[in-house]
Design an enzyme around this catalytic site. Structure first.
Site, PDB file in Angstrom:
ATOM      1  N   ASP A 187      42.245  48.291  36.085  1.00 25.75           N
ATOM      2  CA  ASP A 187      42.232  46.826  36.094  1.00 25.75           C
ATOM      3  C   ASP A 187      40.794  46.350  36.199  1.00 25.75           C
ATOM      4  O   ASP A 187      40.054  46.768  37.092  1.00 25.75           O
ATOM      5  CB  ASP A 187      43.053  46.320  37.293  1.00 25.75           C
ATOM      6  CG  ASP A 187      43.004  44.809  37.454  1.00 25.75           C
ATOM      7  OD1 ASP A 187      42.766  44.109  36.459  1.00 25.75           O
ATOM      8  OD2 ASP A 187      43.213  44.330  38.594  1.00 25.75           O
ATOM      9  N   ARG A 200      45.241  35.526  45.805  1.00 22.63           N
ATOM     10  CA  ARG A 200      44.320  35.494  44.661  1.00 22.63           C
ATOM     11  C   ARG A 200      42.892  35.724  45.111  1.00 22.63           C
ATOM     12  O   ARG A 200      42.334  34.947  45.879  1.00 22.63           O
ATOM     13  CB  ARG A 200      44.415  34.127  43.953  1.00 22.63           C
ATOM     14  CG  ARG A 200      43.468  33.982  42.772  1.00 22.63           C
ATOM     15  CD  ARG A 200      43.896  34.836  41.600  1.00 22.63           C
ATOM     16  NE  ARG A 200      42.906  34.790  40.499  1.00 22.63           N
ATOM     17  CZ  ARG A 200      42.095  35.781  40.191  1.00 22.63           C
ATOM     18  NH1 ARG A 200      42.108  36.905  40.897  1.00 22.63           N
ATOM     19  NH2 ARG A 200      41.260  35.668  39.184  1.00 22.63           N
ATOM     20  N   THR A 258      48.107  41.421  39.766  1.00 19.29           N
ATOM     21  CA  THR A 258      49.450  41.403  40.354  1.00 19.29           C
ATOM     22  C   THR A 258      50.297  42.531  39.770  1.00 19.29           C
ATOM     23  O   THR A 258      51.078  43.167  40.489  1.00 19.29           O
ATOM     24  CB  THR A 258      50.130  40.048  40.108  1.00 19.29           C
ATOM     25  OG1 THR A 258      49.261  38.997  40.555  1.00 19.29           O
ATOM     26  CG2 THR A 258      51.444  39.953  40.883  1.00 19.29           C
ATOM     27  N   GLN A 309      37.515  37.219  33.932  1.00 23.82           N
ATOM     28  CA  GLN A 309      36.595  36.115  33.657  1.00 23.82           C
ATOM     29  C   GLN A 309      35.515  36.550  32.674  1.00 23.82           C
ATOM     30  O   GLN A 309      35.181  37.725  32.575  1.00 23.82           O
ATOM     31  CB  GLN A 309      35.942  35.616  34.955  1.00 23.82           C
ATOM     32  CG  GLN A 309      36.752  34.582  35.716  1.00 23.82           C
ATOM     33  CD  GLN A 309      37.916  35.215  36.477  1.00 23.82           C
ATOM     34  OE1 GLN A 309      37.901  36.416  36.737  1.00 23.82           O
ATOM     35  NE2 GLN A 309      38.909  34.431  36.834  1.00 23.82           N
ATOM     36  N   GLU A 327      43.139  34.917  35.466  1.00 28.24           N
ATOM     37  CA  GLU A 327      44.365  34.243  35.924  1.00 28.24           C
ATOM     38  C   GLU A 327      45.606  34.618  35.116  1.00 28.24           C
ATOM     39  O   GLU A 327      46.614  33.914  35.176  1.00 28.24           O
ATOM     40  CB  GLU A 327      44.203  32.713  35.894  1.00 28.24           C
ATOM     41  CG  GLU A 327      42.940  32.189  36.559  1.00 28.24           C
ATOM     42  CD  GLU A 327      42.839  32.592  38.022  1.00 28.24           C
ATOM     43  OE1 GLU A 327      43.855  32.511  38.729  1.00 28.24           O
ATOM     44  OE2 GLU A 327      41.745  32.995  38.458  1.00 28.24           O
TER      45      GLU A 327
END
Length: 357
Positions: A202, A180, A51, A206, A46
């Site tokens: 990327d 998301r 993005t 988590q 998060e």
């Protein structure tokens, strides 16, 4: 005898030509190496890494086609539905009553009727969501979102539900940027800037995804570590206990001082600055940093303090940490920031290939 040797060497133009060709090939190889730049995007879940990667596609790869944007519809619809469902469930957990009887009936249907949402946002769902969003109980729940897990884009999508439910809906660029989906595996974005090819890697943030990071640690030119400034009062998705900012600090210490990155230029993206500025008006960063002595609600002071907490974790005197405040959903901001860090990245690539700048 020395003169004879000198004359013999000078009299061999073929050898000199061969030496020059070898030097030329080596120089070309070094130049090519300097034009292949691997950027590794890391950070906790998060934090906005994916993005940032999407923004590189927008800025350097001509953006998203209509077809590509359309492919995000299912994710956007699920994000919207799950946001409202989460708010309803949280209201119950927090013992907040949904005010209107008709809205309580809608909420029950959303929770109990598996056929209510089948992947599409219908006109009826749009009407139901607007009624619920206007309910005082749902609004009260929304403003206590630090007590449960809710995506940043919840309000954005719910307030746009009429547009999303239109039969001819095609996601906008902003819709795509705010979508998301949990990153699993490794996603590479390759683009060229001023003759230099960048490969941005990327990987999921988590905890369950971090075991895959090691596969990406070789030949890294620069490390971009993302943190979400706005998550200083939130808990991890993984355990709903650990403060997200504290998790980012712990992770940054481990990555920054890893044997893999002792000399690797490290760029710190202090992301979600827009949400951070908004939250500071009502929530002090002392919830995460009791030792903070600056003025509450002061954006610049708070950013400076948080930046210092990360930068001081660098234990290597062979590299620097370069902090930049970012808003990953703002294309212009990301364009300016990436232009600023590009020179740092290229200088690192040139040094590694033995060239001077």
């Amino acid at each position: 005898m020395g003169n004879c040797l000198s004359e013999r060497i000078e009299a061999d133009p073929a050898e000199r030509e061969r030496d020059e060709r070898i030097k030329g090939v080596l120089a070309k190889d070094r130049e090519n190496l300097s034009r292949l730049v691997k950027l590794l995007l890391l950070g906790a879940g998060e934090s906005g890494k994916s993005t940032i990667a999407k923004q590189m596609k927008i800025i350097h790869l001509d953006g998203f086609t209509d077809e590509e944007r359309s492919s995000y519809k299912s994710v956007i619809f699920s994000n919207t539905f799950n946001s409202m469902k989460t708010l309803i469930e949280a209201a119950a957990q927090l013992e907040i009553n949904i005010k209107l009887k008709k809205n309580r009936a809608i909420a029950k249907k959303i929770l109990d009727d598996e056929s209510y949402f089948e992947g599409e946002l219908t006109k009826q769902i749009a009407e139901d969501f607007k009624e619920l969003w206007a309910d005082a109980g749902i609004q009260k729940t929304y403003h206590r979102q630090n007590e449960f897990q809710l995506t940043d884009s919840a309000a954005y999508y719910i307030e746009a539900v009429d547009r999303l439910a239109a039969s001819d809906y095609i996601p906008t660029v902003d819709d795509v940027l705010r979508s998301r989906a949990k990153t699993t595996g490794i996603i590479e974005t390759e683009f060229t800037v001023q003759g230099t090819t960048f490969k941005m890697v990327d990987v999921g943030g988590q905890r369950s995804e971090r075991k895959k990071w090691m596969h990406c640690f070789t030949d890294v030119t620069a490390l971009i570590f993302c943190i979400a400034l706005s998550e200083y009062d939130l808990k991890l998705y993984e355990d709903n206990e650990t403060n997200r900012m504290h998790e980012s600090l712990k992770l940054f210490r481990e990555i920054c001082n890893s044997k893999w990155f002792i000399e690797t230029s490290t760029i710190l993206f202090l992301n979600k600055s827009d949400l951070f500025r908004e939250k500071l008006a009502s929530v002090s960063i002392k919830v995460a940093f009791p030792e903070y002595s600056g003025p509450d609600g002061d954006f610049d002071a708070a950013v400076k303090f948080i930046t210092e907490q990360f930068v001081k974790l660098n234990e290597s005197n062979r590299k620097q940490v370069y902090p930049h405040v970012t808003c990953a959903t703002d294309t212009n901001n990301v364009r300016v920031v990436f232009a600023a860090v590009k020179d740092i990245i290229l200088n690192t690539a040139l040094r590694r290939s033995g060239l001077t700048v």
